[in-house]
Design a protein around this motif. Structure first.
Motif, mmCIF file in Angstrom:
data_model
loop_
_atom_site.group_PDB
_atom_site.id
_atom_site.type_symbol
_atom_site.label_atom_id
_atom_site.label_comp_id
_atom_site.label_asym_id
_atom_site.label_seq_id
_atom_site.Cartn_x
_atom_site.Cartn_y
_atom_site.Cartn_z
ATOM 1 N N THR A 150 -1.964 -5.728 -12.816
ATOM 2 C CA THR A 150 -2.452 -4.451 -12.301
ATOM 3 C C THR A 150 -1.313 -3.801 -11.508
ATOM 4 O OG1 THR A 150 -3.227 -5.375 -10.210
ATOM 5 C CG2 THR A 150 -4.781 -5.410 -12.070
ATOM 6 N N PRO A 151 -1.393 -2.504 -11.240
ATOM 7 C CA PRO A 151 -0.364 -1.873 -10.415
ATOM 8 C C PRO A 151 -0.190 -2.565 -9.058
ATOM 9 C CG PRO A 151 -1.652 -0.181 -11.494
ATOM 10 C CD PRO A 151 -2.321 -1.502 -11.784
ATOM 11 N N ARG A 152 -1.279 -3.008 -8.454
ATOM 12 C CA ARG A 152 -1.179 -3.701 -7.163
ATOM 13 C C ARG A 152 -0.396 -5.018 -7.316
ATOM 14 N NH1 ARG A 152 -3.773 -2.803 -2.691
ATOM 15 N NH2 ARG A 152 -5.453 -1.666 -3.726
ATOM 16 N N GLU A 153 -0.687 -5.781 -8.370
ATOM 17 C CA GLU A 153 0.031 -7.033 -8.590
ATOM 18 C C GLU A 153 1.502 -6.794 -8.874
ATOM 19 O OE1 GLU A 153 -3.685 -9.605 -10.461
ATOM 20 O OE2 GLU A 153 -2.383 -8.461 -11.790
ATOM 21 N N ALA A 154 1.811 -5.716 -9.604
ATOM 22 C CA ALA A 154 3.206 -5.384 -9.881
ATOM 23 C C ALA A 154 3.954 -5.067 -8.582
ATOM 24 C CB ALA A 154 3.281 -4.208 -10.849
ATOM 25 N N CYS A 155 3.333 -4.316 -7.697
ATOM 26 C CA CYS A 155 3.954 -4.006 -6.405
ATOM 27 C C CYS A 155 4.111 -5.269 -5.573
ATOM 28 C CB CYS A 155 3.142 -2.966 -5.648
ATOM 29 S SG CYS A 155 3.203 -1.332 -6.379
ATOM 30 N N GLN A 156 3.115 -6.125 -5.585
ATOM 31 C CA GLN A 156 3.186 -7.362 -4.811
ATOM 32 C C GLN A 156 4.320 -8.259 -5.311
ATOM 33 O OE1 GLN A 156 -0.827 -8.778 -5.313
ATOM 34 N NE2 GLN A 156 -1.545 -7.780 -3.443
ATOM 35 N N SER A 157 4.575 -8.240 -6.606
ATOM 36 C CA SER A 157 5.645 -9.091 -7.136
ATOM 37 C C SER A 157 7.023 -8.499 -6.867
ATOM 38 C CB SER A 157 5.453 -9.305 -8.642
ATOM 39 O OG SER A 157 5.694 -8.115 -9.340
ATOM 40 N N ARG A 158 7.115 -7.201 -6.620
ATOM 41 C CA ARG A 158 8.406 -6.568 -6.349
ATOM 42 C C ARG A 158 8.854 -6.716 -4.907
ATOM 43 N NH1 ARG A 158 8.918 -0.920 -7.552
ATOM 44 N NH2 ARG A 158 11.067 -1.342 -7.046
ATOM 45 N N VAL A 159 7.938 -6.883 -3.981
ATOM 46 C CA VAL A 159 8.322 -6.958 -2.569
ATOM 47 C C VAL A 159 9.200 -8.180 -2.286
ATOM 48 C CG1 VAL A 159 7.480 -7.197 -0.203
ATOM 49 C CG2 VAL A 159 6.393 -5.577 -1.749
ATOM 50 N N PRO A 160 8.834 -9.395 -2.729
ATOM 51 C CA PRO A 160 9.696 -10.535 -2.399
ATOM 52 C C PRO A 160 11.023 -10.518 -3.140
ATOM 53 C CG PRO A 160 7.602 -11.274 -3.343
ATOM 54 C CD PRO A 160 7.608 -9.794 -3.348
ATOM 55 N N SER A 161 11.084 -9.838 -4.256
ATOM 56 C CA SER A 161 12.331 -9.848 -5.025
ATOM 57 C C SER A 161 13.275 -8.859 -4.433
ATOM 58 C CB SER A 161 12.079 -9.521 -6.481
ATOM 59 O OG SER A 161 11.551 -8.225 -6.629
ATOM 60 N N GLN A 164 0.825 -1.209 0.000
ATOM 61 C CA GLN A 164 0.000 0.000 0.000
ATOM 62 C C GLN A 164 0.862 1.263 0.000
ATOM 63 O OE1 GLN A 164 -3.339 -0.176 -0.425
ATOM 64 N NE2 GLN A 164 -3.197 2.008 -0.761
ATOM 65 N N THR A 165 1.981 1.249 0.710
ATOM 66 C CA THR A 165 2.900 2.397 0.710
ATOM 67 C C THR A 165 3.459 2.625 -0.689
ATOM 68 O OG1 THR A 165 3.509 1.960 2.999
ATOM 69 C CG2 THR A 165 5.010 3.328 1.724
ATOM 70 N N MET A 166 3.811 1.558 -1.387
ATOM 71 C CA MET A 166 4.315 1.680 -2.753
ATOM 72 C C MET A 166 3.254 2.271 -3.670
ATOM 73 S SD MET A 166 6.371 -1.911 -3.082
ATOM 74 C CE MET A 166 6.794 -1.716 -4.800
ATOM 75 N N LEU A 167 2.034 1.790 -3.557
ATOM 76 C CA LEU A 167 0.950 2.302 -4.406
ATOM 77 C C LEU A 167 0.672 3.773 -4.118
ATOM 78 C CD1 LEU A 167 -1.455 -0.750 -4.242
ATOM 79 C CD2 LEU A 167 -0.239 0.064 -6.266
ATOM 80 N N ASP A 168 0.646 4.138 -2.853
ATOM 81 C CA ASP A 168 0.357 5.524 -2.482
ATOM 82 C C ASP A 168 1.459 6.477 -2.907
ATOM 83 O OD1 ASP A 168 -2.036 4.693 -1.392
ATOM 84 O OD2 ASP A 168 -1.258 4.611 0.664
ATOM 85 N N SER A 169 2.696 5.982 -3.008
ATOM 86 C CA SER A 169 3.814 6.858 -3.383
ATOM 87 C C SER A 169 3.936 7.033 -4.893
ATOM 88 C CB SER A 169 5.118 6.319 -2.819
ATOM 89 O OG SER A 169 5.476 5.113 -3.464
ATOM 90 N N SER A 170 3.191 6.269 -5.664
ATOM 91 C CA SER A 170 3.275 6.337 -7.121
ATOM 92 C C SER A 170 2.472 7.512 -7.663
ATOM 93 C CB SER A 170 2.751 5.047 -7.734
ATOM 94 O OG SER A 170 2.700 5.164 -9.132
ATOM 95 N N ASP A 171 3.076 8.213 -8.613
ATOM 96 C CA ASP A 171 2.373 9.296 -9.307
ATOM 97 C C ASP A 171 1.694 8.803 -10.583
ATOM 98 O OD1 ASP A 171 3.298 11.084 -7.391
ATOM 99 O OD2 ASP A 171 5.089 11.581 -8.555
ATOM 100 N N ASP A 172 1.959 7.551 -10.950
ATOM 101 C CA ASP A 172 1.447 7.018 -12.211
ATOM 102 C C ASP A 172 -0.016 6.603 -12.157
ATOM 103 O OD1 ASP A 172 4.003 7.347 -13.207
ATOM 104 O OD2 ASP A 172 4.589 5.301 -12.742
ATOM 105 N N PHE A 173 -0.496 6.237 -10.961
ATOM 106 C CA PHE A 173 -1.850 5.711 -10.839
ATOM 107 C C PHE A 173 -2.547 6.321 -9.629
ATOM 108 C CE2 PHE A 173 0.852 2.380 -12.617
ATOM 109 C CZ PHE A 173 0.235 2.195 -13.828
ATOM 110 N N GLY A 174 -3.846 6.485 -9.752
ATOM 111 C CA GLY A 174 -4.658 6.926 -8.626
ATOM 112 C C GLY A 174 -5.256 5.721 -7.930
ATOM 113 N N PRO A 175 -5.835 5.935 -6.740
ATOM 114 C CA PRO A 175 -6.404 4.808 -5.977
ATOM 115 C C PRO A 175 -7.444 4.001 -6.747
ATOM 116 C CG PRO A 175 -6.315 6.776 -4.619
ATOM 117 C CD PRO A 175 -5.922 7.187 -6.005
ATOM 118 N N GLU A 176 -8.175 4.643 -7.625
ATOM 119 C CA GLU A 176 -9.207 3.915 -8.370
ATOM 120 C C GLU A 176 -8.611 3.023 -9.457
ATOM 121 O OE1 GLU A 176 -8.209 7.693 -10.336
ATOM 122 O OE2 GLU A 176 -8.874 7.263 -8.304
ATOM 123 N N GLU A 177 -7.323 3.174 -9.754
ATOM 124 C CA GLU A 177 -6.682 2.397 -10.812
ATOM 125 C C GLU A 177 -5.775 1.287 -10.286
ATOM 126 O OE1 GLU A 177 -6.112 5.738 -14.220
ATOM 127 O OE2 GLU A 177 -4.887 5.942 -12.412
#
Length: 106
Positions: free
Chosen positions: A95-106, A50-63
Protein backbone atom coordinates in the motif's frame (compact mmCIF):
# COMPACT_ATOMS: atom_id res chain seq x y z
CA UNK A 1 20.39 16.23 -46.57
CA UNK A 2 23.02 18.05 -44.61
CA UNK A 3 24.43 16.89 -41.34
CA UNK A 4 22.61 19.69 -39.53
CA UNK A 5 19.29 18.58 -41.03
CA UNK A 6 19.93 14.98 -39.97
CA UNK A 7 20.67 15.99 -36.42
CA UNK A 8 17.41 17.94 -36.27
CA UNK A 9 15.54 14.89 -37.51
CA UNK A 10 17.26 12.57 -35.09
CA UNK A 11 16.44 14.80 -32.14
CA UNK A 12 12.75 14.19 -32.82
CA UNK A 13 12.81 10.40 -32.77
CA UNK A 14 15.69 9.19 -30.57
CA UNK A 15 14.22 10.15 -27.16
CA UNK A 16 11.53 7.39 -27.06
CA UNK A 17 14.14 4.81 -28.06
CA UNK A 18 16.55 6.14 -25.44
CA UNK A 19 13.82 5.94 -22.79
CA UNK A 20 13.16 2.36 -23.82
CA UNK A 21 16.87 1.53 -23.49
CA UNK A 22 17.70 3.23 -20.19
CA UNK A 23 14.30 3.85 -18.64
CA UNK A 24 12.70 7.13 -17.76
CA UNK A 25 14.01 9.47 -15.13
CA UNK A 26 11.22 9.56 -12.60
CA UNK A 27 10.84 11.76 -9.61
CA UNK A 28 10.28 9.56 -6.59
CA UNK A 29 6.91 10.31 -5.14
CA UNK A 30 6.29 10.99 -2.38
CA UNK A 31 9.52 12.73 -1.54
CA UNK A 32 11.26 12.00 1.73
CA UNK A 33 11.05 15.11 3.94
CA UNK A 34 13.96 16.50 5.91
CA UNK A 35 14.57 14.24 8.85
CA UNK A 36 15.39 15.45 12.35
CA UNK A 37 19.11 15.35 13.16
CA UNK A 38 18.41 13.00 16.05
CA UNK A 39 15.81 10.62 14.65
CA UNK A 40 13.91 8.80 17.38
CA UNK A 41 11.76 6.03 15.93
CA UNK A 42 9.06 6.28 18.59
CA UNK A 43 8.75 10.05 18.20
CA UNK A 44 9.39 10.76 14.51
CA UNK A 45 8.65 7.69 12.37
CA UNK A 46 4.83 7.96 12.20
CA UNK A 47 5.00 11.74 11.67
CA UNK A 48 7.50 11.43 8.78
CA UNK A 49 5.42 8.71 7.09
CA UNK A 50 2.26 10.82 7.41
CA UNK A 51 4.09 13.87 5.98
CA UNK A 52 5.17 11.78 2.98
CA UNK A 53 1.63 10.54 2.39
CA UNK A 54 0.13 14.02 2.71
CA UNK A 55 2.65 15.48 0.25
CA UNK A 56 1.84 12.91 -2.44
CA UNK A 57 -0.42 13.88 -5.32
CA UNK A 58 -0.80 10.25 -6.40
CA UNK A 59 -3.13 9.10 -3.62
CA UNK A 60 -5.85 10.56 -1.44
CA UNK A 61 -6.26 9.84 2.28
CA UNK A 62 -8.82 7.13 1.59
CA UNK A 63 -6.27 5.23 -0.55
CA UNK A 64 -3.32 5.18 1.89
CA UNK A 65 -4.07 1.64 3.08
CA UNK A 66 -5.33 0.07 -0.16
CA UNK A 67 -3.44 -1.85 -2.82
CA UNK A 68 -3.63 -0.17 -6.21
CA UNK A 69 -3.44 -1.26 -9.83
CA UNK A 70 -0.60 0.43 -11.71
CA UNK A 71 -1.13 1.98 -15.12
CA UNK A 72 1.14 2.04 -18.13
CA UNK A 73 1.43 4.78 -20.70
CA UNK A 74 2.39 4.76 -24.38
CA UNK A 75 6.09 5.25 -25.09
CA UNK A 76 5.49 7.02 -28.40
CA UNK A 77 2.27 6.01 -30.16
CA UNK A 78 3.35 7.42 -33.52
CA UNK A 79 6.82 5.88 -33.68
CA UNK A 80 6.23 2.72 -31.59
CA UNK A 81 2.50 1.92 -31.63
CA UNK A 82 1.35 -0.48 -28.95
CA UNK A 83 4.55 -0.23 -26.90
CA UNK A 84 3.99 1.06 -23.39
CA UNK A 85 6.06 1.81 -20.29
CA UNK A 86 5.03 0.76 -16.84
CA UNK A 87 3.56 -2.18 -15.02
CA UNK A 88 0.12 -1.83 -16.52
CA UNK A 89 -2.56 -3.84 -14.84
CA UNK A 90 -0.41 -5.29 -12.07
CA UNK A 91 -1.56 -4.97 -8.49
CA UNK A 92 0.99 -3.40 -6.19
CA UNK A 93 2.53 -5.53 -3.48
CA UNK A 94 2.49 -2.66 -0.93
CA UNK A 95 0.00 0.00 0.00
CA UNK A 96 1.19 3.62 -0.27
CA UNK A 97 1.59 3.69 3.52
CA UNK A 98 3.77 0.55 3.47
CA UNK A 99 5.86 1.99 0.64
CA UNK A 100 6.51 5.16 2.66
CA UNK A 101 7.31 3.12 5.76
CA UNK A 102 9.89 1.11 3.84
CA UNK A 103 11.56 4.26 2.46
CA UNK A 104 12.16 5.96 5.81
CA UNK A 105 14.81 3.52 7.14
CA UNK A 106 16.58 3.33 3.81
Amino acid sequence: QTLGHQSKLSAKWWKPLWNLLVGEQKKVSPALPDLPNVFVIEDHFARVVQTMLDSSDDFGPEEYDKLYVSKSRPLNPKLLPGLELGNGGLTSDMTPREACQSRVPS
